[in-house]
Scaffold this motif. Sequence first.
Motif, PDB file in Angstrom:
ATOM      1  N   GLU A  57       0.825  -1.203   0.000  1.00  0.00           N
ATOM      2  CA  GLU A  57       0.000   0.000   0.000  1.00  0.00           C
ATOM      3  C   GLU A  57       0.862   1.256   0.000  1.00  0.00           C
ATOM      4  N   LYS A  58       2.102   1.122   0.434  1.00  0.00           N
ATOM      5  CA  LYS A  58       3.022   2.257   0.480  1.00  0.00           C
ATOM      6  C   LYS A  58       4.262   1.904  -0.328  1.00  0.00           C
ATOM      7  N   PRO A  59       4.256   2.198  -1.641  1.00  0.00           N
ATOM      8  CA  PRO A  59       5.405   1.844  -2.479  1.00  0.00           C
ATOM      9  C   PRO A  59       6.709   2.384  -1.919  1.00  0.00           C
ATOM     10  N   GLY A  60       7.724   1.530  -1.912  1.00  0.00           N
ATOM     11  CA  GLY A  60       9.037   1.963  -1.456  1.00  0.00           C
ATOM     12  C   GLY A  60       9.235   1.882   0.036  1.00  0.00           C
ATOM     13  N   LYS A  61       8.186   1.539   0.781  1.00  0.00           N
ATOM     14  CA  LYS A  61       8.289   1.507   2.240  1.00  0.00           C
ATOM     15  C   LYS A  61       8.576   0.099   2.757  1.00  0.00           C
ATOM     16  N   THR A  62       8.252  -0.914   1.995  1.00  0.00           N
ATOM     17  CA  THR A  62       8.440  -2.287   2.445  1.00  0.00           C
ATOM     18  C   THR A  62       9.853  -2.745   2.126  1.00  0.00           C
ATOM     19  N   ALA A  63      10.598  -3.113   3.155  1.00  0.00           N
ATOM     20  CA  ALA A  63      11.986  -3.542   2.965  1.00  0.00           C
ATOM     21  C   ALA A  63      12.134  -4.965   3.476  1.00  0.00           C
ATOM     22  N   THR A  64      11.636  -5.915   2.712  1.00  0.00           N
ATOM     23  CA  THR A  64      11.781  -7.323   3.072  1.00  0.00           C
ATOM     24  C   THR A  64      12.165  -8.119   1.831  1.00  0.00           C
ATOM     25  N   ILE A  65      12.793  -9.256   2.078  1.00  0.00           N
ATOM     26  CA  ILE A  65      13.062 -10.230   1.025  1.00  0.00           C
ATOM     27  C   ILE A  65      12.102 -11.396   1.254  1.00  0.00           C
ATOM     28  N   ASN A  66      11.261 -11.672   0.279  1.00  0.00           N
ATOM     29  CA  ASN A  66      10.232 -12.696   0.416  1.00  0.00           C
ATOM     30  C   ASN A  66      10.602 -13.931  -0.396  1.00  0.00           C
ATOM     31  N   TYR A  67      10.634 -15.078   0.280  1.00  0.00           N
ATOM     32  CA  TYR A  67      10.977 -16.351  -0.354  1.00  0.00           C
ATOM     33  C   TYR A  67       9.708 -17.161  -0.604  1.00  0.00           C
ATOM     34  N   TYR A  68       9.370 -17.345  -1.880  1.00  0.00           N
ATOM     35  CA  TYR A  68       8.214 -18.147  -2.256  1.00  0.00           C
ATOM     36  C   TYR A  68       8.685 -19.542  -2.668  1.00  0.00           C
ATOM     37  N   ASN A  69       8.277 -20.536  -1.885  1.00  0.00           N
ATOM     38  CA  ASN A  69       8.615 -21.929  -2.167  1.00  0.00           C
ATOM     39  C   ASN A  69       7.665 -22.452  -3.233  1.00  0.00           C
ATOM     40  N   ILE A  70       8.219 -22.868  -4.364  1.00  0.00           N
ATOM     41  CA  ILE A  70       7.415 -23.361  -5.475  1.00  0.00           C
ATOM     42  C   ILE A  70       7.627 -24.859  -5.631  1.00  0.00           C
ATOM     43  N   ASN A  71       6.553 -25.615  -5.446  1.00  0.00           N
ATOM     44  CA  ASN A  71       6.563 -27.070  -5.674  1.00  0.00           C
ATOM     45  C   ASN A  71       7.563 -27.828  -4.796  1.00  0.00           C
ATOM     46  N   ASP A  72       8.018 -27.212  -3.692  1.00  0.00           N
ATOM     47  CA  ASP A  72       9.099 -27.827  -2.912  1.00  0.00           C
ATOM     48  C   ASP A  72      10.275 -28.181  -3.816  1.00  0.00           C
ATOM     49  N   GLN A  73      10.561 -27.264  -4.754  1.00  0.00           N
ATOM     50  CA  GLN A  73      11.590 -27.518  -5.762  1.00  0.00           C
ATOM     51  C   GLN A  73      12.532 -26.343  -5.957  1.00  0.00           C
ATOM     52  N   PHE A  74      11.991 -25.122  -5.867  1.00  0.00           N
ATOM     53  CA  PHE A  74      12.814 -23.931  -6.037  1.00  0.00           C
ATOM     54  C   PHE A  74      12.110 -22.737  -5.394  1.00  0.00           C
ATOM     55  N   TYR A  75      12.832 -21.608  -5.338  1.00  0.00           N
ATOM     56  CA  TYR A  75      12.288 -20.393  -4.740  1.00  0.00           C
ATOM     57  C   TYR A  75      12.249 -19.252  -5.757  1.00  0.00           C
ATOM     58  N   LEU A  76      11.161 -18.508  -5.731  1.00  0.00           N
ATOM     59  CA  LEU A  76      11.117 -17.186  -6.332  1.00  0.00           C
ATOM     60  C   LEU A  76      11.368 -16.204  -5.198  1.00  0.00           C
ATOM     61  N   VAL A  77      12.394 -15.374  -5.345  1.00  0.00           N
ATOM     62  CA  VAL A  77      12.795 -14.466  -4.273  1.00  0.00           C
ATOM     63  C   VAL A  77      12.493 -13.030  -4.696  1.00  0.00           C
ATOM     64  N   ASP A  78      11.573 -12.424  -3.962  1.00  0.00           N
ATOM     65  CA  ASP A  78      11.128 -11.061  -4.241  1.00  0.00           C
ATOM     66  C   ASP A  78      11.972 -10.102  -3.414  1.00  0.00           C
ATOM     67  N   LEU A  79      12.842  -9.352  -4.083  1.00  0.00           N
ATOM     68  CA  LEU A  79      13.712  -8.393  -3.403  1.00  0.00           C
ATOM     69  C   LEU A  79      12.971  -7.075  -3.166  1.00  0.00           C
ATOM     70  N   PRO A  80      13.390  -6.286  -2.179  1.00  0.00           N
ATOM     71  CA  PRO A  80      12.685  -5.035  -1.867  1.00  0.00           C
ATOM     72  C   PRO A  80      12.615  -4.100  -3.072  1.00  0.00           C
ATOM     73  N   GLY A  81      11.455  -3.479  -3.257  1.00  0.00           N
ATOM     74  CA  GLY A  81      11.332  -2.475  -4.310  1.00  0.00           C
ATOM     75  C   GLY A  81      12.182  -1.267  -3.982  1.00  0.00           C
ATOM     76  N   TYR A  82      12.748  -0.654  -5.002  1.00  0.00           N
ATOM     77  CA  TYR A  82      13.645   0.483  -4.774  1.00  0.00           C
ATOM     78  C   TYR A  82      13.225   1.681  -5.612  1.00  0.00           C
ATOM     79  N   GLY A  83      13.874   2.800  -5.338  1.00  0.00           N
ATOM     80  CA  GLY A  83      13.723   3.967  -6.207  1.00  0.00           C
ATOM     81  C   GLY A  83      12.421   4.706  -6.070  1.00  0.00           C
ATOM     82  N   TYR A  84      11.794   4.649  -4.882  1.00  0.00           N
ATOM     83  CA  TYR A  84      10.561   5.417  -4.702  1.00  0.00           C
ATOM     84  C   TYR A  84      10.855   6.893  -4.946  1.00  0.00           C
ATOM     85  N   ALA A  85       9.897   7.599  -5.512  1.00  0.00           N
ATOM     86  CA  ALA A  85      10.133   8.946  -6.034  1.00  0.00           C
ATOM     87  C   ALA A  85      10.738   9.910  -5.019  1.00  0.00           C
TER      88      ALA A  85
END
Length: 203
Positions: A57-85
């Motif tokens: 809800e607040k772009p640029g304010k969330t500073a977390t790395i999110n690990y999504y476990n897919i199929n118990d086989q690999f991870y999609l890793v969402d890095l913190p968004g950057y460059g808020y205006a």
Amino acid sequence: MSMIIRSVNLETVVGVTTKELPRHTWPEFAFAGRSNVGKSTLINMLMQRKSYARVSEKPGKTATINYYNINDQFYLVDLPGYGYASATRRDIKDQWGAMIERYLHTSKSLKAVFLLVDIRHDPTDNDVLMFDWILHNGFVPIIVATKLDKLKRSQVAGAVKNVETVLREKSQLGKDITLTIIPTSGETKAGRDKIEEVITSFL
């Protein structure tokens, strides 16, 4: 044919104060991009879920790395968004720079890094900075050009070429490397198969 997604689980959320990243042996595929580039939309598209990865809800304010476990086989890793205006270059380094760089430098399972840019516009200075950081840490970023559905078909080739030209001209490290640029759309699902091919090639 799309990858078969049997299970999705937001397994780990790493905050700014977390000292250690999770340790595991499954491959990781990281996604970096500025706060309003459509990163959550892309990850939802790859996970074949409508809203599993939620838009902040607040772009640029969330500073977390999110690990999504897919199929118990690999991870999609969402890095913190950057460059808020409202952020300055120093603010960016303070808020997300150290965290992202620590991840890129210390993850033992990282296989590929996808860097998202808006296909409609020149890559920003922060995009170029992230591009060089990824290269500095030993990875050649795969460029994901989002919001393809906002362009006419006749505009796509020129827009892709412009993204490549700007990254090369402004980059300190990537002037001569071979770039892969994948135009994508969360609306039409364009580009999903190509990203899945990259992921599958490492599995």
